[in-house]
Design a protein around this motif. Structure first.
Motif, PDB file in Angstrom:
ATOM      1  N   ALA A 305       0.892  -1.230   0.275  1.00  0.00           N
ATOM      2  CA  ALA A 305       0.023   0.056   0.059  1.00  0.00           C
ATOM      3  C   ALA A 305       0.937   1.278  -0.079  1.00  0.00           C
ATOM      4  O   ALA A 305       0.392   2.337  -0.402  1.00  0.00           O
ATOM      5  N   LEU A 306       1.997   1.354   0.629  1.00  0.00           N
ATOM      6  CA  LEU A 306       2.893   2.557   0.651  1.00  0.00           C
ATOM      7  C   LEU A 306       3.491   2.830  -0.397  1.00  0.00           C
ATOM      8  O   LEU A 306       3.636   4.151  -0.908  1.00  0.00           O
ATOM      9  N   VAL A 307       3.675   1.929  -1.176  1.00  0.00           N
ATOM     10  CA  VAL A 307       4.028   2.088  -2.716  1.00  0.00           C
ATOM     11  C   VAL A 307       3.350   3.112  -3.448  1.00  0.00           C
ATOM     12  O   VAL A 307       3.892   3.762  -4.457  1.00  0.00           O
ATOM     13  N   LYS A 308       2.065   3.023  -3.176  1.00  0.00           N
ATOM     14  CA  LYS A 308       1.148   3.713  -3.864  1.00  0.00           C
ATOM     15  C   LYS A 308       1.180   5.353  -3.658  1.00  0.00           C
ATOM     16  O   LYS A 308       0.434   5.944  -4.500  1.00  0.00           O
ATOM     17  N   SER A 309       1.932   5.793  -3.062  1.00  0.00           N
ATOM     18  CA  SER A 309       2.030   7.138  -2.491  1.00  0.00           C
ATOM     19  C   SER A 309       2.800   7.729  -3.548  1.00  0.00           C
ATOM     20  O   SER A 309       3.178   9.139  -3.585  1.00  0.00           O
ATOM     21  N   ARG A 310       3.457   7.146  -4.697  1.00  0.00           N
ATOM     22  CA  ARG A 310       4.174   7.842  -5.461  1.00  0.00           C
ATOM     23  C   ARG A 310       3.619   8.012  -6.922  1.00  0.00           C
ATOM     24  O   ARG A 310       2.956   7.168  -7.171  1.00  0.00           O
ATOM     25  N   GLN A 311       3.772   8.932  -7.405  1.00  0.00           N
ATOM     26  CA  GLN A 311       3.201   9.512  -8.836  1.00  0.00           C
ATOM     27  C   GLN A 311       3.642   8.624  -9.971  1.00  0.00           C
ATOM     28  O   GLN A 311       4.769   9.068 -10.377  1.00  0.00           O
ATOM     29  N   VAL A 312       3.209   7.470 -10.328  1.00  0.00           N
ATOM     30  CA  VAL A 312       3.708   6.679 -11.349  1.00  0.00           C
ATOM     31  C   VAL A 312       2.600   6.224 -12.555  1.00  0.00           C
ATOM     32  O   VAL A 312       1.743   5.718 -11.947  1.00  0.00           O
ATOM     33  N   ASN A 313       3.104   6.554 -13.602  1.00  0.00           N
ATOM     34  CA  ASN A 313       2.135   6.321 -14.812  1.00  0.00           C
ATOM     35  C   ASN A 313       2.185   4.466 -15.093  1.00  0.00           C
ATOM     36  O   ASN A 313       3.359   4.138 -15.876  1.00  0.00           O
ATOM     37  N   ARG A 314       1.319   4.087 -14.363  1.00  0.00           N
ATOM     38  CA  ARG A 314       1.493   2.551 -14.690  1.00  0.00           C
ATOM     39  C   ARG A 314       1.126   2.083 -16.213  1.00  0.00           C
ATOM     40  O   ARG A 314       1.371   1.018 -16.253  1.00  0.00           O
ATOM     41  N   ALA A 315       0.781   3.110 -17.071  1.00  0.00           N
ATOM     42  CA  ALA A 315       0.515   2.658 -18.433  1.00  0.00           C
ATOM     43  C   ALA A 315       1.723   2.706 -19.163  1.00  0.00           C
ATOM     44  O   ALA A 315       1.732   2.384 -20.403  1.00  0.00           O
ATOM     45  N   ASN A 316       2.825   3.122 -18.505  1.00  0.00           N
ATOM     46  CA  ASN A 316       4.123   3.510 -19.226  1.00  0.00           C
ATOM     47  C   ASN A 316       5.243   2.266 -18.423  1.00  0.00           C
ATOM     48  O   ASN A 316       5.411   2.363 -17.336  1.00  0.00           O
TER      49      ASN A 316
END
Length: 595
Positions: A305-316
């Motif tokens: 859950a904690l790793v979701k706090s970063r803004q990552v474009n998971r489509a890339n």
């Protein structure tokens, strides 16, 4: 022209369903990964062109994926990570960037606090007092295994945009899902009891016994509520506060290390030469206890859950791959720091108190006029210590400063782990139950569930006789390990969940063997504890519970084996349903809609 995606339940069959390939022109979709948390929780496919036209399809819905979301639900839903930390671009350093590493730094250190909770500290000091330097290699090996398992949990969160509890909610059927939730809640309660009582013991030591155990529990509950709302001032400030608590632990336990000055030669031998010469049953049990204390079930749910706090474009794919890399590097650094702190504690008690008897300690305490002399009877039995007696014995041998500094370290460990335990409870309850309550109501409910039994124990048990309860809590958490390790291996091995980031053959085999090893070690620990109870009624009760427990573990293992590639189990005559009971996406219909 944009397309509208609808989800359709797969028809019964004997094969694992897989996500259909998505073919669409670039530029028609924008990824919601850059949006806020509320937007991300609504059902949406992050389907955009990657670096080379590659696409990663994941789901970020708080609803069952087999049902469309309720479009009329506009109620704002907040959680601890409402905002996301942006990741800076660094074109000058394409392979590695310290700026990007700093942006990703935070979740790993919060995760590492579970390796520094009072239960781990107590396991460390008992290891040193019972086995000296001989079990340091077990601590090193356990930390490395924990790192590899945490990697799986972090990858699940990064790739899917869902944490482990949310994935379990979507993938398992209702009954297994509820059982799984209850088991994880038990693990969180057990861990929380140790953490809160650890803080209460520290407060008792700092007040020279004037504040009773139950008073320390109430203080811990109150200040935990205050600290938990620090994230309203920014997520980075909250992470900095946890970093401050870890620094306090490093300084306080480091002070004890410098004061005692353990043998560096013995330390290096114990660390890098796997050996336990002249070890008996107590040392073996302590080695098993180290593994159980280091690898915590609720920590898998927390880290994902904690790793979701970063803004990552998971489509890339490039961004996802980069996020996985930096989160793993950060986890390595964080667990290295926690390992060094654990080393401090083990070696201090190995150097100063290994093979000491109660009479030895009692004589020293009496000469220093310590108020804790009565804790150590004047006999020749081997010294037994816990975090309370550990502080007392340090005070006897190295002065009051050693006792107070020890208590400050324990307070930092207990306070930080209590807060992360609360986060774990939040994520687990929100993920499994899809709670959409107000934030205060959710905090109050999860804290009440965990704190109520702790308060009863503190009221009816004195601070000097908590070892038996800690042993029971360690057994309780050991029993819950399969309910975190098996699901995380299952889902990270499924291409329909992880796409191109699913586990390869090495991780499937290696992860399966590691989990089998850990669960086997903990089963030994549990059996040994039950056998020490010496009561026939307890044996019978344990046997009945074991049948139920092992049946559910077998069910999860069956699904895990299918995910690992043993598809023959899905159709064979196994006594289970005709098809694997995993809710996986099968078909995605693309219906054109007007602009």
């Amino acid at each position: 022209m944009p397309k509208k995606y609808t989800l359709k339940q797969s028809s019964p069959g004997c094969e694992l369903a897989s996500v259909a390939n998505l073919n669409q022109s670039p530029g028609h979709w924008k990824s919601p990964a850059m949006g806020n948390w509320d937007t991300e929780r609504k059902a949406s496919y992050e389907d955009a062109s990657g670096e080379h036209g590659e696409v990663v399809s994941t789901i970020s819905s708080s609803m069952n994926p087999l049902q469309p979301p309720d479009a009329s639900s506009d109620e704002p839903f907040t959680t601890y990570f409402d905002s996301k930390i942006p990741i800076p671009e660094d074109e000058k350093h394409s392979c590695f960037s310290f700026r990007k590493l700093w942006a990703f730094t935070g979740p790993g250190f919060l995760m590492s606090i579970a390796y520094l909770d009072p239960g781990n500290i107590e396991s460390d000091l008992q290891s040193g007092a019972i086995a000296g330097f001989k079990l340091l290699w077990v601590l090193l090996l356990s930390t490395l295994i924990g790192l590899l398992l945490q990697r799986l949990a972090a990858r699940l969160g990064v790739v899917t945009g869902l944490h482990l509890a949310e994935v379990c909610n979507r993938q398992y059927r209702k009954v297994p899902r509820i059982i799984l939730w209850l088991m994880v809640e038990l693990a969180i309660i057990g861990s929380d009891m140790q953490e809160v009582i650890g803080s209460a013991i520290a407060i008792n030591l700092l007040s020279m016994g004037k504040i009773p155990l139950w008073g320390g529990v109430l203080i811990t509950i109150a200040d935990t509520f205050v600290f938990l709302f620090l994230d309203k001032y920014g997520l980075r400030k909250l992470e900095a506060f946890f970093g401050f608590l870890i620094t306090i632990m490093a300084l306080t336990f480091g002070y004890e290390y410098v004061t005692v000055r353990p043998s560096q030669e013995k330390l290096l031998k114990g660390l890098f030469i796997p050996n336990c010469q002249n070890c008996g049953t107590p040392q073996l049990e302590q080695a098993v206890g180290i593994v159980g204390a280091v690898i915590m079930p609720h920590n898998m749910y927390l880290h994902s859950a904690l790793v979701k706090s970063r803004q990552v474009n998971r489509a890339n794919k490039r961004e996802v791959r980069e996020a996985n890399k930096y989160f793993f590097i950060e986890s390595c650094i964080a667990l290295f720091v926690s390992f060094i702190i654990n080393i401090f504690v083990v070696t201090v008690f190995a150097e100063a108190f290994f093979e000491k008897t109660n009479a030895d300690v009692s004589a020293v305490c009496m000469n220093t006029s310590s108020p804790h002399t009565s804790l150590f009877p004047n006999n020749n039995q081997t010294l037994e210590v816990d975090i309370y007696k550990g502080g007392a014995v340090l005070g006897c041998y190295f002065g009051p400063a050693a006792l107070y500094i020890w208590a400050i370290g324990i307070l930092a460990a207990g306070q930080s782990s209590t807060m992360t335990g609360t986060y774990s409870g939040q994520f687990v309850m929100e993920g499994f139950l899809n709670l959409r309550w107000s934030r205060f109501a959710r905090v109050l409910l999860t804290r009440s569930i965990a704190i109520t039994p702790t308060l009863f124990v503190a009221i009816f048990q004195d601070v000097e006789h908590l070892t038996g309860m800690n042993d029971f809590l360690n057994v309780l958490m050991s029993l819950q390990l399969p309910f975190a390790l098996i699901p995380v291996l299952t889902f990270t091995s499924l291409p329909s969940v992880m796409n191109d980031f699913a586990n390869g053959l090495f991780w499937k085999i290696g992860g399966g063997l590691l989990i089998l090893l850990i669960c086997s070690i903990n089963v030994y620990f549990v059996v040994d504890y039950v056998m020490s109870l010496n009561h026939m009624a307890l044996y019978v009760g344990a046997a009945v519970l074991s049948v139920i427990y092992l049946s559910f573990v077998a069910y999860l293992t069956w699904l895990c084996l299918i995910a690992l590639g043993a598809s023959v189990l899905a159709c064979g005559r196994t006594g289970f349903a005709a098809r694997p009971e995993l809710f996986l996406l099968n078909d995605i219909d693309a219906d054109p809609v007007p602009r």
